[in-house]
Design a protein around this motif. Structure first.
Motif, PDB file in Angstrom:
ATOM      1  N   GLY A   1       0.773  -1.238   0.000  1.00 21.29           N
ATOM      2  CA  GLY A   1       0.000   0.000   0.000  1.00 21.29           C
ATOM      3  C   GLY A   1       0.803   1.286   0.000  1.00 21.29           C
ATOM      4  O   GLY A   1       0.345   2.317  -0.477  1.00 21.29           O
TER       5      GLY A   1
ATOM      6  N   GLY B   1       0.682  -6.198   4.260  1.00 23.49           N
ATOM      7  CA  GLY B   1      -0.307  -5.217   4.694  1.00 23.49           C
ATOM      8  C   GLY B   1      -0.575  -5.365   6.172  1.00 23.49           C
ATOM      9  O   GLY B   1       0.031  -6.205   6.850  1.00 23.49           O
TER      10      GLY B   1
ATOM     11  N   ARG C   1       1.613   3.683  16.496  1.00 24.14           N
ATOM     12  CA  ARG C   1       0.753   4.622  15.764  1.00 24.14           C
ATOM     13  C   ARG C   1       0.574   5.940  16.532  1.00 24.14           C
ATOM     14  O   ARG C   1       0.482   5.935  17.760  1.00 24.14           O
ATOM     15  CB  ARG C   1      -0.604   3.974  15.489  1.00 24.14           C
ATOM     16  CG  ARG C   1      -0.475   2.666  14.709  1.00 24.14           C
ATOM     17  CD  ARG C   1      -1.813   2.013  14.442  1.00 24.14           C
ATOM     18  NE  ARG C   1      -2.515   2.643  13.333  1.00 24.14           N
ATOM     19  CZ  ARG C   1      -2.377   2.265  12.056  1.00 24.14           C
ATOM     20  NH1 ARG C   1      -1.553   1.280  11.728  1.00 24.14           N
ATOM     21  NH2 ARG C   1      -3.054   2.880  11.107  1.00 24.14           N
TER      22      ARG C   1
ATOM     23  N   ARG D   1      -9.994   9.170  10.324  1.00 21.27           N
ATOM     24  CA  ARG D   1      -9.951   7.906   9.572  1.00 21.27           C
ATOM     25  C   ARG D   1      -9.287   6.828  10.422  1.00 21.27           C
ATOM     26  O   ARG D   1      -8.236   7.066  11.010  1.00 21.27           O
ATOM     27  CB  ARG D   1      -9.170   8.087   8.273  1.00 21.27           C
ATOM     28  CG  ARG D   1      -8.983   6.798   7.469  1.00 21.27           C
ATOM     29  CD  ARG D   1      -7.731   6.023   7.872  1.00 21.27           C
ATOM     30  NE  ARG D   1      -7.608   4.758   7.136  1.00 21.27           N
ATOM     31  CZ  ARG D   1      -6.584   3.918   7.272  1.00 21.27           C
ATOM     32  NH1 ARG D   1      -5.610   4.200   8.109  1.00 21.27           N
ATOM     33  NH2 ARG D   1      -6.547   2.800   6.582  1.00 21.27           N
TER      34      ARG D   1
ATOM     35  N   ASN E   1      -1.195   6.821  12.247  1.00 18.86           N
ATOM     36  CA  ASN E   1      -0.223   5.904  11.627  1.00 18.86           C
ATOM     37  C   ASN E   1       1.160   6.167  12.226  1.00 18.86           C
ATOM     38  O   ASN E   1       1.374   7.208  12.850  1.00 18.86           O
ATOM     39  CB  ASN E   1      -0.177   6.131  10.105  1.00 18.86           C
ATOM     40  CG  ASN E   1      -0.852   5.012   9.328  1.00 18.86           C
ATOM     41  OD1 ASN E   1      -0.424   3.855   9.381  1.00 18.86           O
ATOM     42  ND2 ASN E   1      -1.923   5.340   8.616  1.00 18.86           N
TER      43      ASN E   1
HETATM   44  C1  TK8 Z   1      -0.908   0.178   3.995  1.00 15.91           C
HETATM   45  C2  TK8 Z   1      -1.667   0.025   5.304  1.00 15.91           C
HETATM   46  C3  TK8 Z   1      -1.109   0.953   6.378  1.00 15.91           C
HETATM   47  C4  TK8 Z   1      -1.914   0.872   7.664  1.00 15.91           C
HETATM   48  C5  TK8 Z   1      -3.188   1.675   7.534  1.00 15.91           C
HETATM   49  O1  TK8 Z   1      -1.503  -0.578   2.996  1.00 15.91           O
HETATM   50  O2  TK8 Z   1      -4.080   1.246   6.805  1.00 15.91           O
HETATM   51  O3  TK8 Z   1      -3.305   2.720   8.170  1.00 15.91           O
HETATM   52  O4  TK8 Z   1      -1.177   1.382   8.738  1.00 15.91           O
HETATM   53  O5  TK8 Z   1       0.230   0.618   6.630  1.00 15.91           O
HETATM   54  O6  TK8 Z   1      -1.602  -1.317   5.737  1.00 15.91           O
END
Ligand code: TK8
Length: 337
Positions: free
Chosen positions: A38, A94, A153, A174, A214
């Motif tokens: 991602g 992921g 995070r 989000r 994140n």
């Molecule tokens: C990237 C996600 C990302 C995750 C999110 O595809 O969705 O916030 O932390 O690292 O997997």
């Protein structure tokens, strides 16, 4: 000669001498392996995929060709999981948080304030607990190979500095598509908006959401500082990534091929964690330089958040997760000693 041979056999040297012959006779077919992820190519995720690509080539004499697809170009985490299950894609990395629709138990890793540091996380993810959860994917058409570090995070938003939990009130935040995250942030007073990562930047740019959470490495590599003013170091959850293979595809490989993939996956894990941890040390200064206003939550405030999140923890336990949570906490306290 006969004597020499038996001596070699007896001492186990034969294996060493015969090994190069065996290597050249390995059962490896030329294959193209599509590996989706991602984040951007220049992110910690992208660097580790590149490492894996090169390492697989090395180990297989160029036969196992992995091609990385960055920026969710093969789909969001959930879309890729389904493509792997169906056999339309071979590999991905992921979040574990988006696996909860497939193996509910993964939600245990989404509970906040479990791990104190990365070393605790490594021990649990690489140990029997992490392996047991990964093995549950097998019945669902997936192979969980290794865990990489996404990281602790932290919160960002475009409205105001978050110094106390009340500052989250009304912020459209989000979260990953996962009930624990939704409960947790609604519990903190935010309006949790589940959304795939691939839609996140645009959602922040257009004001569909005000914020997100994140690790700092992702906030940097995904350029969230362009659309987010405030960063709050909260470290509310330690978030792993998991490297997955399509079970349907993996089962069709030779034992030699599987061995190479498994070993390269472990090597990529070690590379990725080291690289991510080094990179994250630079991120705060980088983000400050890009104009973000950064604050750390006090211990007192984190304590209040722990209290506020209890209902979400209780709900997880009442939903059948009690034993799993106890077991995980037991594993963590073993490492802590
Ligand atoms: C990237 C996600 C990302 C995750 C999110 O595809 O969705 O916030 O932390 O690292 O997997």
């Amino acid at each position: 000669m006969k004597l020499l041979r038996s001596v070699l056999l007896a001492t186990g040297l034969a294996a060493a001498i015969l090994a190069p012959v065996a290597a050249s006779a390995q059962d490896i077919k030329p294959r193209l392996i599509r590996f989706g992820y991602g984040l951007s190519e220049s992110s910690n995720q992208g660097r580790a995929v590149k490492f894996f690509v090169e390492d697989m080539a090395k180990r297989s004499g160029g036969k196992l060709k992995v091609k990385g697809f960055a920026d969710a170009s093969l789909g969001s985490d959930i879309q890729m999981q389904n493509a792997l299950i169906g056999g339309a894609q071979e590999m991905m990395v992921g979040s574990t948080a988006t696996l909860v629709g497939i193996v509910k138990d993964f939600a245990v890793f989404d509970l906040p304030f479990l791990f104190n540091n990365e070393q605790e996380a490594d021990a649990v993810f690489d140990g029997p607990f992490g392996q047991k959860l990964a093995a549950k994917l097998n019945d669902k058409g997936l192979v969980g190979l290794v865990y990489w570090e996404n990281g602790f995070r932290n919160l960002t938003n475009s409205k105001r500095p978050v110094e106390k939990v009340e500052d989250l009130k009304g912020i459209k935040l989000r979260v990953m598509q996962n009930p624990v995250y939704i409960d947790m942030f609604n519990g903190f007073g935010a309006n949790a908006v589940p959304l795939s990562f691939s839609e996140l930047f645009t959602a922040m740019e257009t004001g569909t959401v005000d914020g997100q959470e994140n690790p700092v490495t992702t906030i940097q590599s995904s350029k969230f500082y362009e659309v987010q003013k405030y960063l709050t170091i909260s470290k509310h959850v330690y978030s792993p990534w998991i490297v997955l293979a399509s079970k349907r595809w993996y089962d069709g490989l030779s034992a030699d091929e599987r061995k190479i993939i498994n070993e390269a996956a472990v090597a990529s894990r070690d590379f990725e964690r080291k690289d991510s941890r080094e990179a994250s040390k630079q991120s705060i200064a980088y983000l400050k330089d890009k104009g973000m206003q950064i604050n750390e939550l006090s211990d007192a405030e984190l304590g209040r958040m722990r209290e506020m999140v209890k209902p979400a923890m209780d709900k997880f336990a009442a939903d059948g997760g009690a034993d799993l949570l106890n077991e995980l906490q037991g594993e963590i306290s073993k490492v802590r000693k």
